[in-house]
Design a protein around this motif. Structure first.
Motif, PDB file in Angstrom:
ATOM      1  N   TYR A 155      38.375 -17.965 131.821  1.00 12.53           N
ATOM      2  CA  TYR A 155      37.213 -17.158 132.167  1.00 12.53           C
ATOM      3  C   TYR A 155      36.163 -17.927 132.966  1.00 12.53           C
ATOM      4  O   TYR A 155      35.109 -17.380 133.290  1.00 12.53           O
ATOM      5  CB  TYR A 155      36.583 -16.585 130.893  1.00 12.53           C
ATOM      6  CG  TYR A 155      37.550 -15.738 130.111  1.00 12.53           C
ATOM      7  CD1 TYR A 155      38.059 -14.545 130.648  1.00 12.53           C
ATOM      8  CD2 TYR A 155      38.008 -16.132 128.854  1.00 12.53           C
ATOM      9  CE1 TYR A 155      38.969 -13.780 129.943  1.00 12.53           C
ATOM     10  CE2 TYR A 155      38.922 -15.367 128.146  1.00 12.53           C
ATOM     11  CZ  TYR A 155      39.397 -14.194 128.700  1.00 12.53           C
ATOM     12  OH  TYR A 155      40.309 -13.432 128.008  1.00 12.53           O
ATOM     13  N   GLY A 156      36.466 -19.191 133.268  1.00 13.42           N
ATOM     14  CA  GLY A 156      35.561 -19.961 134.115  1.00 13.42           C
ATOM     15  C   GLY A 156      35.821 -19.670 135.588  1.00 13.42           C
ATOM     16  O   GLY A 156      36.650 -18.844 135.955  1.00 13.42           O
ATOM     17  N   ASN A 157      35.109 -20.377 136.438  1.00 13.46           N
ATOM     18  CA  ASN A 157      35.277 -20.212 137.885  1.00 13.46           C
ATOM     19  C   ASN A 157      36.417 -21.083 138.389  1.00 13.46           C
ATOM     20  O   ASN A 157      36.764 -22.102 137.783  1.00 13.46           O
ATOM     21  CB  ASN A 157      33.988 -20.607 138.615  1.00 13.46           C
ATOM     22  CG  ASN A 157      32.841 -19.665 138.299  1.00 13.46           C
ATOM     23  OD1 ASN A 157      33.042 -18.469 138.121  1.00 13.46           O
ATOM     24  ND2 ASN A 157      31.632 -20.199 138.218  1.00 13.46           N
ATOM     25  N   ASP A 158      37.002 -20.685 139.525  1.00 16.42           N
ATOM     26  CA  ASP A 158      37.933 -21.574 140.212  1.00 16.42           C
ATOM     27  C   ASP A 158      37.166 -22.814 140.668  1.00 16.42           C
ATOM     28  O   ASP A 158      35.965 -22.748 140.968  1.00 16.42           O
ATOM     29  CB  ASP A 158      38.542 -20.867 141.434  1.00 16.42           C
ATOM     30  CG  ASP A 158      39.496 -19.751 141.017  1.00 16.42           C
ATOM     31  OD1 ASP A 158      40.048 -19.833 139.898  1.00 16.42           O
ATOM     32  OD2 ASP A 158      39.666 -18.790 141.791  1.00 16.42           O
ATOM     33  N   ASN A 159      37.884 -23.952 140.721  1.00  9.29           N
ATOM     34  CA  ASN A 159      37.259 -25.234 141.097  1.00  9.29           C
ATOM     35  C   ASN A 159      36.135 -25.602 140.113  1.00  9.29           C
ATOM     36  O   ASN A 159      35.128 -26.200 140.499  1.00  9.29           O
ATOM     37  CB  ASN A 159      36.693 -25.185 142.524  1.00  9.29           C
ATOM     38  CG  ASN A 159      37.730 -24.752 143.542  1.00  9.29           C
ATOM     39  OD1 ASN A 159      38.849 -25.276 143.564  1.00  9.29           O
ATOM     40  ND2 ASN A 159      37.388 -23.766 144.363  1.00  9.29           N
ATOM     41  N   GLY A 160      36.308 -25.201 138.857  1.00  4.60           N
ATOM     42  CA  GLY A 160      35.265 -25.445 137.866  1.00  4.60           C
ATOM     43  C   GLY A 160      35.533 -26.676 137.009  1.00  4.60           C
ATOM     44  O   GLY A 160      36.436 -27.479 137.285  1.00  4.60           O
ATOM     45  N   GLY A 170      31.242 -21.713 134.168  1.00  7.22           N
ATOM     46  CA  GLY A 170      31.690 -20.428 134.698  1.00  7.22           C
ATOM     47  C   GLY A 170      30.577 -19.415 134.859  1.00  7.22           C
ATOM     48  O   GLY A 170      29.384 -19.768 134.879  1.00  7.22           O
ATOM     49  N   PRO A 171      30.940 -18.124 134.943  1.00  8.08           N
ATOM     50  CA  PRO A 171      29.948 -17.066 135.198  1.00  8.08           C
ATOM     51  C   PRO A 171      29.027 -16.788 134.019  1.00  8.08           C
ATOM     52  O   PRO A 171      28.009 -16.122 134.172  1.00  8.08           O
ATOM     53  CB  PRO A 171      30.809 -15.843 135.518  1.00  8.08           C
ATOM     54  CG  PRO A 171      32.124 -16.107 134.839  1.00  8.08           C
ATOM     55  CD  PRO A 171      32.322 -17.585 134.897  1.00  8.08           C
ATOM     56  N   GLY A 172      29.378 -17.276 132.837  1.00  6.68           N
ATOM     57  CA  GLY A 172      28.521 -17.047 131.672  1.00  6.68           C
ATOM     58  C   GLY A 172      28.767 -15.694 131.013  1.00  6.68           C
ATOM     59  O   GLY A 172      29.504 -14.846 131.526  1.00  6.68           O
TER      60      GLY A 172
END
Length: 344
Positions: A251-256, A277-279
């Motif tokens: 559920y995080g961002n890519d490249n995170g 990630g987006p939170g």
């Protein structure tokens, strides 16, 4: 001042004899000796009648009621004694007992209502979660039976999809069984001296491919802390770390980044799993550990999972005598935190 039957009868008898004497003093021809006799007779007559009425007709019956409540209480549930003030007046004691009894019963009723709502929601969620993979596998198999089996490519493709749906169903049932066993106490934590840093490192190695697919960096900090010895069930705490790290990747961002941080105090290790990630929106944070609760249902379905992972994590951490918390900021990331006892 504490009032008992004798004091009450004495005060009332004095008042009655005083009123009687005062009334007779206005009658012409009344002598002092008559007033004295009337006062004494009125006092003793009133005293014993009032005492009998209070002691026999009121206090004794109230005491019986109080004893009945005590017996009922012992069969039903135990009152917290600190809530009941010791008082020789049975009327006050009865009032306090009834108040506490009714308050506790109301609390039980409210709890039963909540459990009933929870039961209905849970059955609806389970039905929905079970229906999805069953219908999917059913559809693929019926399509093959209707003639698509003759095409080798279609057959392999549909069988793989049916198998994937059934694998998801199997994972869901296993999680449901595990969660139910934890709640009923059938699964007990077998605590041992384990190196949580080593367990976390093994989990990160297992999830390395998933992290690489999203170009996510996994880090364990601080580097100087080579071992994190805690008292925990190795299998269950590994399940906790796997769930939290895998969720952070999914559920995080890519490249995170996903960072697992350990912090030591006198008696505990503080464990933090953080992503950038987006939170999670604030309105969802209080329900994030509920069964089948998904922040974004469409995205969660796409990414897989049973929806029971965090509920299981919460129960495992609670069974270790700790508590897991979550904080999150939109577009900044989410952080899960819990403590574990140090191993000797």
């Amino acid at each position: 001042m504490r009032i008992n039957p004798r004091i009450t009868a004495l005060l009332l008898a004095l008042a009655i004899s005083g009123i009687t004497v005062a009334f007779l003093s206005f009658v012409s021809g009344t002598t002092l000796s008559m007033l004295f006799v009337s006062g004494v007779a009125g006092f003793f007559g009133a005293f014993f009648l009032i005492l009998y009425a209070i002691e026999i007709l009121v206090y004794r019956e109230v005491t019986k009621m109080h004893e009945t409540i005590q017996r009922l209480k012992l069969k039903d549930f135990s009152f917290p004694r600190k809530n009941i003030v010791s008082d020789p007046n049975p009327l006050k004691k009865l009032n306090q007992e009834i108040f506490v009894y009714v308050a506790r019963k109301q609390q039980e009723i409210d709890e039963l209502k909540k459990m009933e709502v929870f039961r209905r929601e849970f059955l609806a969620d389970v039905s929905h979660e079970l229906k999805t993979p069953i219908f999917a596998a059913q559809g693929f198999i019926h399509t093959l039976l209707d003639g698509a089996m003759d095409d080798e490519k279609v057959r392999d493709k549909f069988l793989q999809k049916a198998a994937k749906s059934l694998d998801g169903l199997d994972a869901l049932v296993k999680d449901l069984v595990a969660l139910s066993q934890m709640e009923t106490g059938e699964i007990r934590m077998r605590k041992d001296r384990v190196d949580l840093r080593l367990i976390t490192l093994e989990v990160c190695e297992q999830l390395e491919n998933k992290a690489n697919q999203r170009n996510t960096v996994l880090k364990i900090k601080p580097d100087r802390m080579l071992h994190v010895w805690v008292k925990a069930d190795p299998q269950r705490i590994s399940q906790v770390m796997t769930n939290l790290i895998e969720n952070a990747i999914k559920y995080g961002n890519d490249n995170g980044k996903v960072i697992v941080h350990f912090e030591e105090d006198k008696k505990h290790y503080l464990v933090t799993v953080r992503d950038n990630g987006p939170g999670i929106p604030p309105e969802h944070l209080s329900r994030i550990f509920e069964r089948f609760y998904r922040v974004d249902k469409s995205r969660s379905k796409e990414k897989g999972g049973t929806g029971l992972g965090l509920a299981i994590v919460k129960h495992i951490i609670n069974a270790h005598g700790s508590k897991i918390t979550v904080t999150s900021k939109i577009d900044k990331g989410t952080t899960f935190t819990f403590k574990l006892d140090k191993a000797d």
